[in-house]
Design a protein around this motif. Structure first.
Motif, PDB file in Angstrom:
ATOM      1  N   LEU A  70       0.824  -1.216   0.000  1.00  7.70           N
ATOM      2  CA  LEU A  70       0.000   0.000   0.000  1.00  7.70           C
ATOM      3  C   LEU A  70       0.854   1.261   0.000  1.00  7.70           C
ATOM      4  N   ARG A  71       1.968   1.226   0.729  1.00  3.94           N
ATOM      5  CA  ARG A  71       2.861   2.392   0.768  1.00  3.94           C
ATOM      6  C   ARG A  71       3.447   2.668  -0.608  1.00  3.94           C
ATOM      7  N   TRP A  72       3.968   1.623  -1.258  1.00  5.07           N
ATOM      8  CA  TRP A  72       4.549   1.798  -2.594  1.00  5.07           C
ATOM      9  C   TRP A  72       3.493   2.264  -3.589  1.00  5.07           C
ATOM     10  N   GLN A  73       2.329   1.645  -3.547  1.00  2.07           N
ATOM     11  CA  GLN A  73       1.273   2.039  -4.469  1.00  2.07           C
ATOM     12  C   GLN A  73       0.882   3.500  -4.271  1.00  2.07           C
ATOM     13  N   ALA A  74       0.763   3.932  -3.014  1.00  2.00           N
ATOM     14  CA  ALA A  74       0.387   5.325  -2.728  1.00  2.00           C
ATOM     15  C   ALA A  74       1.453   6.292  -3.227  1.00  2.00           C
ATOM     16  N   GLU A  75       2.713   5.979  -2.978  1.00  2.00           N
ATOM     17  CA  GLU A  75       3.800   6.866  -3.410  1.00  2.00           C
ATOM     18  C   GLU A  75       3.883   6.947  -4.930  1.00  2.00           C
ATOM     19  N   LEU A  76       3.779   5.804  -5.592  1.00  2.00           N
ATOM     20  CA  LEU A  76       3.856   5.787  -7.050  1.00  2.00           C
ATOM     21  C   LEU A  76       2.644   6.462  -7.685  1.00  2.00           C
ATOM     22  N   GLU A  77       1.459   6.231  -7.121  1.00  2.00           N
ATOM     23  CA  GLU A  77       0.255   6.860  -7.650  1.00  2.00           C
ATOM     24  C   GLU A  77       0.300   8.375  -7.471  1.00  2.00           C
ATOM     25  N   ALA A  78       0.835   8.837  -6.337  1.00  2.00           N
ATOM     26  CA  ALA A  78       0.950  10.278  -6.104  1.00  2.00           C
ATOM     27  C   ALA A  78       1.882  10.918  -7.127  1.00  2.00           C
ATOM     28  N   GLU A  79       2.990  10.279  -7.406  1.00  2.00           N
ATOM     29  CA  GLU A  79       3.916  10.824  -8.408  1.00  2.00           C
ATOM     30  C   GLU A  79       3.310  10.761  -9.806  1.00  2.00           C
ATOM     31  N   ALA A  80       2.601   9.695 -10.103  1.00  2.00           N
ATOM     32  CA  ALA A  80       1.949   9.585 -11.415  1.00  2.00           C
ATOM     33  C   ALA A  80       0.906  10.691 -11.585  1.00  2.00           C
ATOM     34  N   ALA A  81       0.158  10.972 -10.530  1.00  2.68           N
ATOM     35  CA  ALA A  81      -0.843  12.032 -10.586  1.00  2.68           C
ATOM     36  C   ALA A  81      -0.171  13.391 -10.786  1.00  2.68           C
ATOM     37  N   ARG A  82       0.946  13.617 -10.100  1.00  5.71           N
ATOM     38  CA  ARG A  82       1.687  14.876 -10.247  1.00  5.71           C
ATOM     39  C   ARG A  82       2.163  15.039 -11.690  1.00  5.71           C
ATOM     40  N   LEU A  83       2.716  13.975 -12.237  1.00  2.85           N
ATOM     41  CA  LEU A  83       3.218  14.038 -13.605  1.00  2.85           C
ATOM     42  C   LEU A  83       2.079  14.191 -14.625  1.00  2.85           C
ATOM     43  N   ASP A  84       0.959  13.522 -14.358  1.00  2.00           N
ATOM     44  CA  ASP A  84      -0.201  13.677 -15.246  1.00  2.00           C
ATOM     45  C   ASP A  84      -0.697  15.123 -15.235  1.00  2.00           C
ATOM     46  N   ALA A  85      -0.724  15.727 -14.052  1.00  3.33           N
ATOM     47  CA  ALA A  85      -1.193  17.107 -13.928  1.00  3.33           C
ATOM     48  C   ALA A  85      -0.227  18.091 -14.605  1.00  3.33           C
ATOM     49  N   ALA A  86       1.054  17.750 -14.603  1.00  2.00           N
ATOM     50  CA  ALA A  86       2.070  18.618 -15.215  1.00  2.00           C
ATOM     51  C   ALA A  86       1.986  18.570 -16.738  1.00  2.00           C
ATOM     52  N   GLY A  87       1.298  17.577 -17.239  1.00  4.50           N
ATOM     53  CA  GLY A  87       1.132  17.471 -18.703  1.00  4.50           C
ATOM     54  C   GLY A  87       2.217  16.708 -19.289  1.00  4.50           C
TER      55      GLY A  87
END
Length: 87
Positions: A70-87
């Motif tokens: 769960l920790r790894w998934q949360a960290e990776l998903e947060a970074e993926a969301a940040r990168l998605d938002a950055a375009g």
């Protein structure tokens, strides 16, 4: 002359599940997370992005500890969301 019949057992043709060392899995996830954190925008697109997304879940499952997964998934998903938002 007839060829001899050979029976192949189910075990002989069943796919073997690859297992990974916990340290190797953690190191690979850490490398991926570090790479994601180091960039302002996603350097991945198309099939490479799909490949990475397909790889993460099976890697996490190799860890076996639910809290760590769960920790790894949360960290990776947060970074993926940040990168998605950055375009």
């Amino acid at each position: 002359m007839a060829l001899p019949e050979h029976k192949i057992s189910d075990e002989a043709v069943a796919p073997q599940r690859q297992t990974f060392d916990h340290g190797q899995v953690s190191a690979r996830l850490q490398d991926l997370l570090a790479h994601m954190r180091a960039v302002k925008q996603s350097p991945w697109e198309g099939s490479v992005l799909t490949l990475y997304r397909d790889i993460v879940e099976p890697l996490c499952e190799e860890l076996r500890d639910q809290a760590e997964i769960l920790r790894w998934q949360a960290e990776l998903e947060a970074e993926a969301a940040r990168l998605d938002a950055a375009g």
